[in-house]
Motif scaffolding. Sequence first.
Motif, PDB file in Angstrom:
ATOM      1  N   VAL A 106       0.786  -1.241  -0.242  1.00  0.00           N
ATOM      2  CA  VAL A 106       0.024  -0.054  -0.033  1.00  0.00           C
ATOM      3  C   VAL A 106       0.958   1.220   0.035  1.00  0.00           C
ATOM      4  O   VAL A 106       1.396   1.579   0.907  1.00  0.00           O
ATOM      5  CB  VAL A 106      -0.840   0.015   1.226  1.00  0.00           C
ATOM      6  N   ALA A 107       0.813   1.954  -1.217  1.00  0.00           N
ATOM      7  CA  ALA A 107       1.764   3.239  -1.286  1.00  0.00           C
ATOM      8  C   ALA A 107       0.809   4.211  -1.947  1.00  0.00           C
ATOM      9  O   ALA A 107       0.639   4.225  -3.066  1.00  0.00           O
ATOM     10  CB  ALA A 107       2.911   2.706  -2.073  1.00  0.00           C
ATOM     11  N   LEU A 108       0.021   4.845  -1.088  1.00  0.00           N
ATOM     12  CA  LEU A 108      -0.937   5.777  -1.888  1.00  0.00           C
ATOM     13  C   LEU A 108      -0.940   7.018  -1.112  1.00  0.00           C
ATOM     14  O   LEU A 108      -0.266   7.652  -0.019  1.00  0.00           O
ATOM     15  CB  LEU A 108      -2.268   5.271  -1.280  1.00  0.00           C
ATOM     16  N   TRP A 168      -8.073   7.768   7.585  1.00  0.00           N
ATOM     17  CA  TRP A 168      -7.171   6.924   6.747  1.00  0.00           C
ATOM     18  C   TRP A 168      -6.059   6.701   7.565  1.00  0.00           C
ATOM     19  O   TRP A 168      -5.262   7.632   7.723  1.00  0.00           O
ATOM     20  CB  TRP A 168      -6.862   7.581   5.334  1.00  0.00           C
ATOM     21  N   GLN A 169      -5.760   5.474   7.770  1.00  0.00           N
ATOM     22  CA  GLN A 169      -4.569   5.241   8.746  1.00  0.00           C
ATOM     23  C   GLN A 169      -3.702   4.055   7.877  1.00  0.00           C
ATOM     24  O   GLN A 169      -3.867   3.017   8.157  1.00  0.00           O
ATOM     25  CB  GLN A 169      -4.790   4.550   9.849  1.00  0.00           C
ATOM     26  N   HIS A 170      -2.999   4.466   6.846  1.00  0.00           N
ATOM     27  CA  HIS A 170      -2.221   3.547   6.019  1.00  0.00           C
ATOM     28  C   HIS A 170      -3.000   2.465   5.402  1.00  0.00           C
ATOM     29  O   HIS A 170      -3.393   2.522   4.230  1.00  0.00           O
ATOM     30  CB  HIS A 170      -0.903   3.030   6.644  1.00  0.00           C
ATOM     31  N   GLU A 171      -3.081   1.221   5.902  1.00  0.00           N
ATOM     32  CA  GLU A 171      -3.907   0.043   5.352  1.00  0.00           C
ATOM     33  C   GLU A 171      -5.249   0.194   5.995  1.00  0.00           C
ATOM     34  O   GLU A 171      -6.021  -0.649   5.440  1.00  0.00           O
ATOM     35  CB  GLU A 171      -3.207  -1.088   6.234  1.00  0.00           C
ATOM     36  N   ALA A 172      -5.744   1.066   6.844  1.00  0.00           N
ATOM     37  CA  ALA A 172      -7.083   1.219   7.123  1.00  0.00           C
ATOM     38  C   ALA A 172      -7.636   2.357   6.482  1.00  0.00           C
ATOM     39  O   ALA A 172      -7.369   3.458   6.963  1.00  0.00           O
ATOM     40  CB  ALA A 172      -7.352   1.045   8.713  1.00  0.00           C
ATOM     41  N   LEU A 173      -8.862   2.394   5.688  1.00  0.00           N
ATOM     42  CA  LEU A 173      -9.727   3.258   5.153  1.00  0.00           C
ATOM     43  C   LEU A 173     -11.102   3.301   5.433  1.00  0.00           C
ATOM     44  O   LEU A 173     -11.762   2.280   5.530  1.00  0.00           O
ATOM     45  CB  LEU A 173      -9.419   3.151   3.764  1.00  0.00           C
ATOM     46  N   THR A 174     -11.426   4.320   6.270  1.00  0.00           N
ATOM     47  CA  THR A 174     -12.963   4.229   6.383  1.00  0.00           C
ATOM     48  C   THR A 174     -13.661   5.432   5.576  1.00  0.00           C
ATOM     49  O   THR A 174     -13.201   6.549   5.497  1.00  0.00           O
ATOM     50  CB  THR A 174     -13.277   4.760   8.029  1.00  0.00           C
ATOM     51  N   ILE A 175     -14.684   4.919   4.897  1.00  0.00           N
ATOM     52  CA  ILE A 175     -15.516   5.933   4.154  1.00  0.00           C
ATOM     53  C   ILE A 175     -16.964   5.939   4.682  1.00  0.00           C
ATOM     54  O   ILE A 175     -17.385   4.842   5.292  1.00  0.00           O
ATOM     55  CB  ILE A 175     -15.310   5.496   2.613  1.00  0.00           C
ATOM     56  N   ALA A 176     -17.392   6.924   4.155  1.00  0.00           N
ATOM     57  CA  ALA A 176     -18.950   7.284   4.238  1.00  0.00           C
ATOM     58  C   ALA A 176     -19.627   6.893   2.909  1.00  0.00           C
ATOM     59  O   ALA A 176     -19.330   7.764   2.021  1.00  0.00           O
ATOM     60  CB  ALA A 176     -19.192   8.533   4.924  1.00  0.00           C
ATOM     61  N   VAL A 177     -20.637   6.407   3.026  1.00  0.00           N
ATOM     62  CA  VAL A 177     -21.468   5.947   1.673  1.00  0.00           C
ATOM     63  C   VAL A 177     -22.821   6.220   1.829  1.00  0.00           C
ATOM     64  O   VAL A 177     -23.413   5.751   2.730  1.00  0.00           O
ATOM     65  CB  VAL A 177     -21.274   4.295   1.308  1.00  0.00           C
ATOM     66  N   ARG A 178     -23.312   7.073   0.732  1.00  0.00           N
ATOM     67  CA  ARG A 178     -24.774   7.150   0.511  1.00  0.00           C
ATOM     68  C   ARG A 178     -25.232   6.584  -0.888  1.00  0.00           C
ATOM     69  O   ARG A 178     -24.491   7.031  -1.942  1.00  0.00           O
ATOM     70  CB  ARG A 178     -25.044   8.523   0.805  1.00  0.00           C
ATOM     71  N   CYS A 179     -26.101   5.728  -0.720  1.00  0.00           N
ATOM     72  CA  CYS A 179     -26.376   4.778  -1.969  1.00  0.00           C
ATOM     73  C   CYS A 179     -27.872   4.481  -2.290  1.00  0.00           C
ATOM     74  O   CYS A 179     -28.538   4.539  -1.198  1.00  0.00           O
ATOM     75  CB  CYS A 179     -25.519   3.750  -2.156  1.00  0.00           C
ATOM     76  N   THR A 180     -27.941   4.000  -3.356  1.00  0.00           N
ATOM     77  CA  THR A 180     -29.632   3.522  -3.600  1.00  0.00           C
ATOM     78  C   THR A 180     -29.410   1.935  -2.885  1.00  0.00           C
ATOM     79  O   THR A 180     -28.407   1.295  -2.589  1.00  0.00           O
ATOM     80  CB  THR A 180     -29.825   3.432  -5.072  1.00  0.00           C
ATOM     81  N   LYS A 181     -30.657   1.418  -2.870  1.00  0.00           N
ATOM     82  CA  LYS A 181     -30.906   0.239  -2.555  1.00  0.00           C
ATOM     83  C   LYS A 181     -30.363  -0.755  -3.338  1.00  0.00           C
ATOM     84  O   LYS A 181     -30.035  -0.501  -4.526  1.00  0.00           O
ATOM     85  CB  LYS A 181     -32.522  -0.049  -2.408  1.00  0.00           C
ATOM     86  N   GLY A 182     -29.931  -1.739  -2.669  1.00  0.00           N
ATOM     87  CA  GLY A 182     -29.383  -2.875  -3.807  1.00  0.00           C
ATOM     88  C   GLY A 182     -27.835  -2.981  -3.849  1.00  0.00           C
ATOM     89  O   GLY A 182     -27.179  -3.725  -4.491  1.00  0.00           O
TER      90      GLY A 182
END
Length: 313
Positions: A106-108, A168-182
């Motif tokens: 992981v090099a990002l 974001w802590q190197h190998e751990a990435l937490t995201i918030a997602v808003r999306c449609t059903k399914g």
Amino acid sequence: MSAPKAPRQRIQRRALHGVLLLDKPLGLSSNDALQKAKWLLRAEKAGHTGTLDPLATGLLPLCFGAATKFSQVSLDADKAYEATLRLGQTSSTGDAEGEILRERPVALSREQIEAACARLTGEIEQVPPMHSALKHQGKALYEYARQGIEIERAARRVTIHALDILDWQHEALTIAVRCTKGTYIRTLAEDLGELLGCGAHLSALRRTASGPVHVRDAISLDALAAMSETEREAMLRPPDSLLADWPALRLDGQETAKFLNGLRRRVAAADAPHVRVYGPDAQALLGSASITAGELIPGRLLSPQEVNSLLSA
């Protein structure tokens, strides 16, 4: 000789009408959570509003009595999640339960992650994962997966309204997602990992919202169990809480009776695909409907007994 077991006391079920916003714990299936809440409330009729995986936590709206007529509304609603990805590893199931298939460095930079999130925002195509409850010939895909059988799946179009980095802590990435059903968040995690070139799998998932309801207003099973029966019943929200983002229409007494009999009515209201309909009393939810060319078309209707129960609650 052992003493005979005392007979199990039969629970006296009762008719309850409302919505319980449950904060489902880790490791419990949606149905198990539903049955525990149903037992605590001694409810006659109950159902949940769409499966939340055992490895996921968070908002699980439970419907009781008359509210079960509107469970599909919550099932069809947009959802919001907080998802933690383990970057640099892909797994056989797309989540932390599976066997690690491949590891990559992981090099990002944050800019790279933001760019990848932007590419996955909007209308996208997803291939449902084999480890899902989607049915094929009457059997869930995960049952085939456990037998080592791969089933061809057609891609589905879903919409990602927003995809934001929370941490974001190197190998751990937490995201918030808003999306449609399914939308399959584990598939989203895998796709994001591939765009980043390092791979990823879902390590934690929490549902935070479904339509107009939010996990901040939810209660845990442990907290519910610690309450008195009166306190538990007070946690039930009215059935129309699942319809709170729909426009409302009120009918007078004569029109109320006709609506509850399923008759179409002319109304002085703007056309709308979904409306919640009330009687003369603002608390008297009658059901759902649509309005087309000034005509009110009944959808899911409450019975007169259910309407009276809600008024007397």
